[in-house]
Design a protein around this motif. Sequence first.
Motif, PDB file in Angstrom:
ATOM      1  N   LEU A 176      24.239 -12.515 -36.686  1.00 20.85           N
ATOM      2  CA  LEU A 176      25.498 -12.885 -36.053  1.00 20.85           C
ATOM      3  C   LEU A 176      25.653 -12.209 -34.692  1.00 20.85           C
ATOM      4  CD1 LEU A 176      27.877 -12.626 -39.147  1.00 20.85           C
ATOM      5  CD2 LEU A 176      26.943 -14.701 -38.123  1.00 20.85           C
ATOM      6  N   PRO A 177      26.331 -12.853 -33.736  1.00 21.52           N
ATOM      7  CA  PRO A 177      26.547 -12.244 -32.419  1.00 21.52           C
ATOM      8  C   PRO A 177      27.461 -11.027 -32.515  1.00 21.52           C
ATOM      9  CG  PRO A 177      27.807 -14.284 -32.637  1.00 21.52           C
ATOM     10  CD  PRO A 177      26.910 -14.209 -33.834  1.00 21.52           C
ATOM     11  N   ASN A 178      27.305 -10.100 -31.587  1.00 13.38           N
ATOM     12  CA  ASN A 178      28.069  -8.854 -31.620  1.00 13.38           C
ATOM     13  C   ASN A 178      29.576  -9.088 -31.579  1.00 13.38           C
ATOM     14  OD1 ASN A 178      25.714  -7.342 -31.740  1.00 13.38           O
ATOM     15  ND2 ASN A 178      25.567  -7.135 -29.513  1.00 13.38           N
ATOM     16  N   GLU A 179      29.982 -10.146 -30.873  1.00 17.04           N
ATOM     17  CA  GLU A 179      31.425 -10.397 -30.743  1.00 17.04           C
ATOM     18  C   GLU A 179      32.038 -10.993 -32.011  1.00 17.04           C
ATOM     19  OE1 GLU A 179      29.333 -13.843 -28.560  1.00 17.04           O
ATOM     20  OE2 GLU A 179      29.020 -11.706 -28.968  1.00 17.04           O
ATOM     21  N   HIS A 180      31.198 -11.390 -32.978  1.00 18.40           N
ATOM     22  CA  HIS A 180      31.706 -11.939 -34.235  1.00 18.40           C
ATOM     23  C   HIS A 180      30.965 -11.287 -35.411  1.00 18.40           C
ATOM     24  CE1 HIS A 180      33.991 -14.880 -32.045  1.00 18.40           C
ATOM     25  NE2 HIS A 180      32.906 -15.330 -31.439  1.00 18.40           N
ATOM     26  N   PRO A 181      31.192 -10.009 -35.624  1.00 18.71           N
ATOM     27  CA  PRO A 181      30.446  -9.303 -36.666  1.00 18.71           C
ATOM     28  C   PRO A 181      30.909  -9.678 -38.072  1.00 18.71           C
ATOM     29  CG  PRO A 181      32.145  -7.878 -35.774  1.00 18.71           C
ATOM     30  CD  PRO A 181      32.166  -9.140 -34.945  1.00 18.71           C
ATOM     31  N   ALA A 182      30.045  -9.402 -39.030  1.00 21.19           N
ATOM     32  CA  ALA A 182      30.373  -9.531 -40.455  1.00 21.19           C
ATOM     33  C   ALA A 182      29.430  -8.622 -41.216  1.00 21.19           C
ATOM     34  CB  ALA A 182      30.253 -10.979 -40.927  1.00 21.19           C
ATOM     35  N   TRP A 183      29.817  -8.283 -42.435  1.00 21.67           N
ATOM     36  CA  TRP A 183      29.029  -7.335 -43.215  1.00 21.67           C
ATOM     37  C   TRP A 183      28.888  -7.830 -44.657  1.00 21.67           C
ATOM     38  CZ3 TRP A 183      33.287  -6.262 -40.243  1.00 21.67           C
ATOM     39  CH2 TRP A 183      33.065  -5.538 -39.071  1.00 21.67           C
ATOM     40  N   THR A 184      27.807  -7.433 -45.283  1.00 20.74           N
ATOM     41  CA  THR A 184      27.691  -7.592 -46.729  1.00 20.74           C
ATOM     42  C   THR A 184      28.106  -6.285 -47.377  1.00 20.74           C
ATOM     43  OG1 THR A 184      25.366  -6.921 -46.712  1.00 20.74           O
ATOM     44  CG2 THR A 184      25.843  -9.293 -46.605  1.00 20.74           C
ATOM     45  N   LEU A 185      28.628  -6.395 -48.597  1.00 21.37           N
ATOM     46  CA  LEU A 185      29.101  -5.221 -49.334  1.00 21.37           C
ATOM     47  C   LEU A 185      28.639  -5.333 -50.776  1.00 21.37           C
ATOM     48  CD1 LEU A 185      32.600  -5.739 -47.896  1.00 21.37           C
ATOM     49  CD2 LEU A 185      31.431  -3.600 -47.490  1.00 21.37           C
ATOM     50  N   LYS A 186      28.495  -4.206 -51.410  1.00 26.53           N
ATOM     51  CA  LYS A 186      28.138  -4.187 -52.826  1.00 26.53           C
ATOM     52  C   LYS A 186      28.963  -3.109 -53.521  1.00 26.53           C
ATOM     53  CE  LYS A 186      23.794  -4.631 -54.128  1.00 26.53           C
ATOM     54  NZ  LYS A 186      22.370  -4.323 -54.464  1.00 26.53           N
ATOM     55  N   GLY A 187      29.598  -3.489 -54.620  1.00 27.26           N
ATOM     56  CA  GLY A 187      30.377  -2.544 -55.401  1.00 27.26           C
ATOM     57  C   GLY A 187      29.862  -2.503 -56.825  1.00 27.26           C
ATOM     58  N   ASN A 188      30.610  -1.874 -57.697  1.00 30.88           N
ATOM     59  CA  ASN A 188      30.223  -1.767 -59.100  1.00 30.88           C
ATOM     60  C   ASN A 188      30.476  -3.109 -59.789  1.00 30.88           C
ATOM     61  OD1 ASN A 188      29.515  -0.873 -61.609  1.00 30.88           O
ATOM     62  ND2 ASN A 188      31.405   0.274 -61.980  1.00 30.88           N
ATOM     63  N   GLY A 189      29.443  -3.916 -59.920  1.00 35.54           N
ATOM     64  CA  GLY A 189      29.567  -5.203 -60.585  1.00 35.54           C
ATOM     65  C   GLY A 189      29.961  -6.350 -59.679  1.00 35.54           C
ATOM     66  N   TRP A 190      29.898  -6.165 -58.357  1.00 31.58           N
ATOM     67  CA  TRP A 190      30.232  -7.257 -57.459  1.00 31.58           C
ATOM     68  C   TRP A 190      29.463  -7.140 -56.153  1.00 31.58           C
ATOM     69  CZ3 TRP A 190      32.349  -6.188 -52.670  1.00 31.58           C
ATOM     70  CH2 TRP A 190      32.945  -4.938 -52.501  1.00 31.58           C
ATOM     71  N   VAL A 191      29.345  -8.288 -55.458  1.00 34.50           N
ATOM     72  CA  VAL A 191      28.807  -8.345 -54.102  1.00 34.50           C
ATOM     73  C   VAL A 191      29.776  -9.170 -53.272  1.00 34.50           C
ATOM     74  CG1 VAL A 191      26.372  -8.066 -54.691  1.00 34.50           C
ATOM     75  CG2 VAL A 191      27.390 -10.356 -54.686  1.00 34.50           C
ATOM     76  N   GLY A 192      29.694  -9.007 -51.960  1.00 33.75           N
ATOM     77  CA  GLY A 192      30.611  -9.759 -51.124  1.00 33.75           C
ATOM     78  C   GLY A 192      30.268  -9.659 -49.655  1.00 33.75           C
ATOM     79  N   VAL A 193      31.051 -10.373 -48.866  1.00 39.01           N
ATOM     80  CA  VAL A 193      30.944 -10.308 -47.412  1.00 39.01           C
ATOM     81  C   VAL A 193      32.338 -10.071 -46.846  1.00 39.01           C
ATOM     82  CG1 VAL A 193      28.865 -11.703 -47.140  1.00 39.01           C
ATOM     83  CG2 VAL A 193      31.096 -12.829 -47.282  1.00 39.01           C
TER      84      VAL A 193
END
Length: 306
Positions: A25-42
């Motif tokens: 993704l371009p720097n001006e429109h960032p996003a991240w993936t995340l991981k928790g206990n029993g879940w994933v997400g963005v």
Amino acid sequence: MDLVERIKDNFSKGYFGKAMDIQELPNEHPAWTLKGNGWVGVAVPVETYIPFSEQFSQVRICTEANVQIGSRTYDLLLLQCFTMQSRNEFALMCAHFVEPGKDGNFRRELTASPEAWWKRWKEMLGNISSDRSSYNVMGELLVLERLIQSGENPRWSGVERATHDIELDTYGIEVKSTVARYGYEITVSSIYQMRPSMDRPLNLDFIRFEKSVQGRSLDDIARSLKELGYDADSLESALDKAGLESGCVARNIKYKVIEWKRYPVDKDFPCITEASFKDDRMPPRILKITYTLDLAGINGSNQLQP
């Protein structure tokens, strides 16, 4: 690596509690993936934090305030999946979620109206008919509010799967709500729900709602209950259990009460109990009985205040 494969890769390699950049993704429109206990997400950043939370099946969309990522703090819009074995399929949905579009137009639309984005996905997945309705819980809370205003000390027990929705020291109240314009049919979910008691009277409150901008929302009633002294933590915890967490769109839908009747559930009230069967016992291997009862023709007192 394309966007979907990057998200899958991040889900596989990510550490619990640590956000990972989506490098495509371009720097001006960032996003991240995340991981928790029993879940994933963005997650994508939002300019202004507004409480929002919707969920169906094992997918949730919500906002979170003041989340530390690297050296910066962000307000975020998150998309989460709580079924780890479906994370690769979920990655396709995530790619659509984080895709900025030409000149960032997709991202602007998403952050400006996450509810609209969510609704489109639900329609595509064939889940539009399973939206939660707030009026059922609203009816119970209206009765709770009325009792507290009258100086009573009621306990709301409906979400705890107790036999009756409202419990007091000397009697109980079962609440049935509808948005149907006509008719008095209610569904009774067990042989215990409408069973009259000789030592502890039971009432049935039937409340008819209609959507109206001049009405009240679930949030309005919850706020009133807190002002009346009802424990805020226990109220919010119960609403969470009912699938109506803070920020849920259903909590802001306004309804007006157009009819409110109370029926004494006494020996003459029509119901199915153990006494309806031979030897006052349920037939063998019958585990549960649900039936529809028509209140038309039964005497009830008007509870609607002018």
